[in-house]
Design a protein around this motif. Structure first.
Motif, short mmCIF file in Angstrom:
data_model
loop_
_atom_site.label_atom_id
_atom_site.label_comp_id
_atom_site.label_asym_id
_atom_site.label_seq_id
_atom_site.Cartn_x
_atom_site.Cartn_y
_atom_site.Cartn_z
N ASN A 112 0.83 -1.20 0.00
CA ASN A 112 0.00 0.00 0.00
C ASN A 112 0.87 1.25 0.00
O ASN A 112 0.67 2.18 -0.79
CB ASN A 112 -0.91 -0.02 1.24
N ARG A 113 1.87 1.26 0.88
CA ARG A 113 2.78 2.39 0.98
C ARG A 113 3.59 2.56 -0.31
O ARG A 113 3.81 3.68 -0.80
CB ARG A 113 3.72 2.16 2.17
N LEU A 114 4.03 1.43 -0.88
CA LEU A 114 4.83 1.46 -2.10
C LEU A 114 4.04 2.02 -3.27
O LEU A 114 4.53 2.87 -4.03
CB LEU A 114 5.33 0.05 -2.41
N PHE A 115 2.80 1.56 -3.44
CA PHE A 115 1.98 2.03 -4.56
C PHE A 115 1.69 3.52 -4.44
O PHE A 115 1.76 4.26 -5.44
CB PHE A 115 0.68 1.23 -4.62
N SER A 116 1.39 3.98 -3.25
CA SER A 116 1.11 5.42 -3.05
C SER A 116 2.32 6.27 -3.40
O SER A 116 2.20 7.31 -4.04
CB SER A 116 0.70 5.67 -1.59
N THR A 117 3.51 5.80 -3.00
CA THR A 117 4.74 6.55 -3.29
C THR A 117 5.03 6.60 -4.78
O THR A 117 5.33 7.66 -5.34
CB THR A 117 5.92 5.91 -2.54
N LEU A 118 4.95 5.45 -5.44
CA LEU A 118 5.22 5.41 -6.88
C LEU A 118 4.19 6.22 -7.66
O LEU A 118 4.50 6.81 -8.70
CB LEU A 118 5.24 3.96 -7.37
N ASN A 119 2.98 6.27 -7.17
CA ASN A 119 1.93 7.06 -7.80
C ASN A 119 2.30 8.54 -7.79
O ASN A 119 2.12 9.25 -8.78
CB ASN A 119 0.61 6.84 -7.05
N VAL A 120 2.85 9.00 -6.68
CA VAL A 120 3.27 10.40 -6.57
C VAL A 120 4.52 10.65 -7.41
O VAL A 120 4.63 11.66 -8.14
CB VAL A 120 3.53 10.77 -5.11
N ALA A 121 5.49 9.72 -7.34
CA ALA A 121 6.76 9.91 -8.04
C ALA A 121 6.61 9.89 -9.55
O ALA A 121 7.35 10.58 -10.27
CB ALA A 121 7.75 8.83 -7.60
N ALA A 122 5.65 9.11 -10.07
CA ALA A 122 5.48 8.98 -11.53
C ALA A 122 4.37 9.86 -12.07
O ALA A 122 3.87 9.62 -13.17
CB ALA A 122 5.19 7.52 -11.87
N LYS A 123 3.98 10.90 -11.31
CA LYS A 123 2.81 11.70 -11.69
C LYS A 123 2.92 12.28 -13.09
O LYS A 123 1.94 12.34 -13.83
CB LYS A 123 2.63 12.83 -10.67
N ASN A 124 4.12 12.71 -13.50
CA ASN A 124 4.29 13.38 -14.80
C ASN A 124 4.58 12.41 -15.95
O ASN A 124 4.77 12.84 -17.08
CB ASN A 124 5.42 14.40 -14.70
N VAL A 125 4.62 11.12 -15.66
CA VAL A 125 4.84 10.11 -16.70
C VAL A 125 3.49 9.75 -17.32
O VAL A 125 2.50 9.59 -16.60
CB VAL A 125 5.50 8.85 -16.10
N PRO A 126 3.41 9.63 -18.66
CA PRO A 126 2.13 9.20 -19.25
C PRO A 126 1.69 7.84 -18.70
O PRO A 126 2.51 6.92 -18.56
CB PRO A 126 2.47 9.08 -20.75
N GLY A 127 0.41 7.74 -18.34
CA GLY A 127 -0.08 6.51 -17.73
C GLY A 127 0.54 6.28 -16.36
O GLY A 127 0.85 5.13 -16.01
N SER A 128 0.68 7.34 -15.58
CA SER A 128 1.44 7.27 -14.32
C SER A 128 0.87 6.22 -13.36
O SER A 128 1.62 5.47 -12.74
CB SER A 128 1.46 8.64 -13.64
N LEU A 129 -0.45 6.16 -13.24
CA LEU A 129 -1.05 5.18 -12.34
C LEU A 129 -0.75 3.76 -12.82
O LEU A 129 -0.47 2.87 -12.01
CB LEU A 129 -2.55 5.39 -12.25
N GLY A 130 -0.83 3.55 -14.13
CA GLY A 130 -0.52 2.24 -14.68
C GLY A 130 0.93 1.86 -14.48
O GLY A 130 1.25 0.72 -14.15
N VAL A 131 1.83 2.82 -14.68
CA VAL A 131 3.26 2.58 -14.46
C VAL A 131 3.51 2.25 -12.99
O VAL A 131 4.25 1.30 -12.67
CB VAL A 131 4.09 3.80 -14.89
N ALA A 132 2.89 3.03 -12.10
CA ALA A 132 3.06 2.77 -10.66
C ALA A 132 2.54 1.39 -10.28
O ALA A 132 3.18 0.64 -9.52
CB ALA A 132 2.34 3.85 -9.85
N ALA A 133 1.38 1.02 -10.83
CA ALA A 133 0.80 -0.29 -10.53
C ALA A 133 1.69 -1.41 -11.07
O ALA A 133 1.91 -2.43 -10.40
CB ALA A 133 -0.59 -0.39 -11.12
#
Length: 473
Positions: A112-133
């Protein structure tokens, strides 16, 4: 009926019983002992026991003589020896330790903590949520190696977030299903440990050989996610500031340092200690299990209930793997003794196949077996049937094992029996249909096929790191 025909009948009965739903491990043991009694039956020894029974009038002695005559068969010695061999196998000792590490990480709220962090870190990447997941799935799958657990947990965690962010539901489902299966291939994979025990291939060479193919597959997945987000923005809209607020760089680095890097460091420490010869797989797995407990304690998630549940699940899964090995070893020993292995080798040799044609045929059979069976059953029971045939075609068992690991990705992702889709459907919102999940999986299935073609075309992707670290084959 000659013994070879009995062996083929034995194999046919096993396949029929498995499809009828009988427990695989106990079916293997029952058939191995039953047909082994026939294979190792000594009529002269039995006749001598019955003669002693006729000559002795004492009832107790007669009963003991009867038992001796009935059970004085080498199959029982074989079964006991195979059980001891499996339980004392040093390679398999790493399995419960890696499983324990995975179950502890799964229950410590690290994901849970990891996904939330990657979601914030990849915000400017296209498909950021998908990349984080996808990155979360890859790390989590690598740490646990348990497909069902990864897909289920990420389905509860990442899927609602992506649907809320207006992602195409098929696209979101495909990301989770594909990412959840990566633990089969990427080291430290439990599947590769089991394959090493079944084939005799060095586990360190297997881990080194699987690293580049695993990273290649992750890279193809990420390229597809980012590329589709760029070409079809509606399928993966960029998050707004309200959905994911802007976070200063120092804050992002702190989040990464407290969530991403600890788990990544644990995985790299375990894998690196194996690849560089600093520890055996069992020792590295012990480090991983201890590290998982330390991480859970650091996140204040190491409770007695979670620890007890992790131990229970570890014991249950380890017992399943070990008894599958016992049954498989007993079954395959009797099958080979009756001449079944020789018949299959003659049949395949008579087909006059090229090495490529044999690989394609073997992978097709394994792919079809992946629909009704778990990977553990395929690796322990059916892959050993192909292993004696590899020298006939000059195929390295290391290369074959990596292809099998890639192939099993397709088994989990191919409709209509894609198990990862059913895992996700079990926790998905009611509006997500099974057909939507199948639709989202298909592009990722194509990526797996592309990666397999790359392995066939450029075998050095598999052999480069093993040859670099441990010398040429």
């Amino acid at each position: 009926m000659i013994d070879a025909h009995v062996a083929l009948m034995m194999l046919g009965i096993f396949i029929m019983l498995v499809f009828l739903g009988f427990p695989v491990a106990f079916t293997l043991m029952a058939l191995g002992i039953g047909f082994g009694y026939y294979a190792y039956f000594d009529a002269g020894r039995m006749w001598r026991a019955f003669n002693r029974l006729a000559e002795d009038s004492d009832s107790l002695t007669s009963a003991m003589t009867w038992v001796e005559g009935a059970f004085n068969n080498r199959i029982f010695d074989l079964f006991v020896n195979q059980t001891y061999t499996v339980m004392s196998n040093e390679v398999l000792t790493a399995v419960p330790l890696f499983l324990f590490m995975g179950y502890i990480v799964e229950r410590a709220n690290i994901v849970n903590r990891l996904f939330s962090t990657l979601n914030v870190a990849a915000k400017n990447v296209p498909g950021s949520l998908g990349v984080a997941a996808l990155v979360t799935c890859a790390l989590f799958a690598t740490a646990t190696g348990i497909v069902g657990a990864v897909v289920t947990l990420m389905g509860m965690l990442a899927l609602p977030a992506m649907l809320k962010a207006r992602y195409d539901k098929s696209f979101a489902a495909g990301i989770i299903c594909a990412g959840g299966t990566l633990g089969i291939l990427i080291p430290p994979s439990i599947m590769l440990i089991v394959y090493a025990a079944a084939s005799g291939v060095s586990i360190v060479r297997l881990y080194a050989g699987a690293l580049l193919p695993g990273l290649t597959l992750v890279g193809l997945y990420l390229l597809y996610v980012v590329g589709r987000a760029m070409l079809q923005p509606k399928s993966a809209p960029r998050p707004t500031s309200d959905e994911i607020p802007d976070v200063a760089l120092p804050k992002v680095l702190w989040l990464l340092a407290t969530s991403f890097f600890p788990l990544a460091f644990l995985i790299l420490a375990v894998l690196g200690s194996i690849l560089f010869g600093l520890a055996t797989p069992t020792e590295a797995a012990s480090i991983g299990a201890l590290g998982g407990m330390v991480l859970a304690a650091a996140y204040r998630a190491l409770t007695f209930d979670r620890l007890r549940e992790s131990v229970y699940l570890t014991v249950r899964t380890s017992a399943m793997v070990c008894w599958l090995f016992v049954g498989s070893y007993t079954f395959s020993s009797v099958f080979s003794y009756l001449g079944g292995e020789h018949v299959i080798a003659e049949f395949v040799g008579g087909l006059d196949l090229t090495p490529l044609q044999f690989l394609l045929l073997a992978q097709l059979i394994i792919f079809l077996l992946g629909w009704p069976l778990e990977w553990s059953e395929i690796i322990i029971i059916f892959v050993p049937i192909f292993l004696p045939l590899l020298p006939l075609f000059g195929i390295d068992p290391l290369f074959f094992g990596i292809l099998v690991a890639l192939n099993l990705q397709t088994s989990f992702l191919t409709p209509p029996m894609a198990m990862s889709a059913y895992y996700l459907k079990g926790v998905a919102p009611p509006g997500l249909l099974l057909t939507d999940i199948f639709k989202g999986i298909l592009p990722f299935l194509l990526m797996v096929v592309v990666s397999m073609v790359l392995m066939y075309s450029f075998p050095q992707i598999v052999f480069h790191l093993p040859d670099l670290f441990y010398g040429a084959r």
